[in-house]
Motif scaffolding. Structure first.
Motif, short mmCIF file in Angstrom:
data_model
loop_
_atom_site.label_atom_id
_atom_site.label_comp_id
_atom_site.label_asym_id
_atom_site.label_seq_id
_atom_site.Cartn_x
_atom_site.Cartn_y
_atom_site.Cartn_z
N TYR A 179 0.76 5.02 1.86
CA TYR A 179 0.19 5.70 3.02
C TYR A 179 0.47 7.19 2.92
O TYR A 179 1.58 7.59 2.58
CB TYR A 179 0.79 5.16 4.31
N THR A 215 -4.81 5.26 3.14
CA THR A 215 -4.03 4.24 2.45
C THR A 215 -4.82 3.65 1.28
O THR A 215 -6.04 3.52 1.34
CB THR A 215 -3.59 3.12 3.41
N ASN A 250 0.80 -1.21 0.00
CA ASN A 250 0.00 0.00 0.00
C ASN A 250 0.83 1.27 0.00
O ASN A 250 2.02 1.25 0.27
CB ASN A 250 -0.93 0.02 1.23
#
Length: 366
Positions: free
Chosen positions: A14, A233, A12
């Motif tokens: 962030y 995210t 991911n």
């Protein structure tokens, strides 16, 4: 800053924000080349990056290595607020080299891939093999990147009245953004984002031995380690940039503008009425703000005889001192004159003395 789940950091992107400081922070498995990490206030957990944005300057190696070490949430990257969106708006996605130099070098490729083939490769790669893999990802998704970019350009142009449409000029950026989102396909970009709510648990664990007096002092001094910031995210670039734009439209003091010199999008650094950007140029040339200030100063000199006389006198004295380096008294006299002259010029610019007075002083003190 609360600790994020490390087992997800490889998948991911962030991002979180500090509106007061006009900064945004991000963490991602960013594979960096030629990067200098700059700390501020001796804070090792917050890094300001000086990235090598020119892929031609990357030194390649044929030695087999593991993937470049990814960033972690503990060493996140700090930029001016809205920078990922600004870079997207200004990016040149016409070729792999230009896409890398104008956008991908700063954020990696995790946000543009729609499958997992990038991270599924487990065998060591040479630098050249690694870059070839990145280029293959670019080839797969460059049309999607341009589509996302164009959609955000249309939205930003409307919300910030950059398209010449004066009809909604007096309406708030937030109301225009919401209305535009409802009426256009960009509403789909609001999906695929998760919010990790910050809380006081990590603050307690790290600071429970502090005295309450010291805690209050640090909070009053805006210690960012004692502030709550929700983290957003996603694995999709469109969703991250939508989140950033959603943050910006709530702040009337953070407008997006178009530079009157280079035509790039930018967010003013200090004053909302700024017309020149301070975005870095790949060739290292002066920023538009620096160029604009130079042109403004040049026009000011041309239209103000007293300032023109000051500049000419200053240059003449500098050359005289340079040609007579051994004459210490001459240098001392020049330093005294410069200090007095600059004080007079400052008073003139502040409107505290008339131009005639400044001109007369320059003549009498040549």
């Amino acid at each position: 800053m609360k600790e994020l789940p490390q087992h997800l950091i490889l998948d991911n992107f962030y991002i979180w924000f500090d509106i007061k400081e006009k900064e945004e922070y991000y963490a991602t498995p960013l594979y960096l080349y030629g990067v200098k990490r700059i700390e501020k206030n001796n804070d090792k957990t917050r890094q300001y990056l000086k990235l090598e944005g020119d892929i031609r300057k990357i030194k390649h190696s044929n030695k087999e290595e593991n993937y470049k070490h990814p960033s972690t949430i503990y060493i996140h990257y700090a930029e001016s607020i809205g920078m990922i969106l600004i870079r997207l708006l200004n990016a040149d996605f016409s070729s792999f080299e230009s896409a890398y130099n104008t956008f991908l070098y700063a954020y990696g490729f995790e946000l543009i891939r729609e499958d997992k083939h990038f991270l599924e490769r487990k065998e060591p790669l040479t630098d050249k093999e690694f870059l070839k893999l990145l280029e293959d990802i670019y080839i797969d998704y460059h049309e999607i990147l341009k589509e996302i970019q164009n959609e955000f350009k249309r939205c930003v142009d409307f919300v910030y009245n950059l398209n010449g449409n004066e009809r909604f000029k007096e309406d708030s950026t937030y109301s225009k953004f919401v209305a535009y989102t409802i009426k256009n396909d960009i509403y789909t970009y609001s999906q695929d984002t998760e919010v990790i709510l910050d809380n006081y648990i990590s603050m307690h664990n790290k600071n429970r031995t502090e005295t309450i007096e010291n805690l209050i002092k640090r909070i009053n001094e805006k210690d960012h380690q004692l502030e709550l910031h929700n983290v957003y995210t996603s694995t999709k670039l469109r969703s991250i940039c939508f989140t950033v734009l959603d943050q910006l439209v709530h702040q009337e003091n953070l407008p997006i503008k178009v530079c009157q010199i280079c035509g790039r999008y930018f967010i003013p650094t200090f004053r909302q009425n700024e017309i020149y950007c301070d975005l870095e140029n790949l060739d290292g040339s002066p920023t538009c703000k620096e160029k604009g200030a130079g042109e403004k100063y040049k026009k000011s000199l041309e239209s103000t005889p007293a300032l023109l006389l000051y500049r000419r006198t200053y240059q003449q004295k500098v050359m005289t001192v340079y040609r007579n380096k051994e004459n210490k008294q001459l240098k001392k006299d020049f330093d005294k004159w410069k200090k007095e002259a600059q004080t007079k010029v400052k008073l003139f610019k502040q409107g505290k003395i008339e131009e005639d007075f400044l001109y007369k002083w320059m003549i009498e003190n040549k």
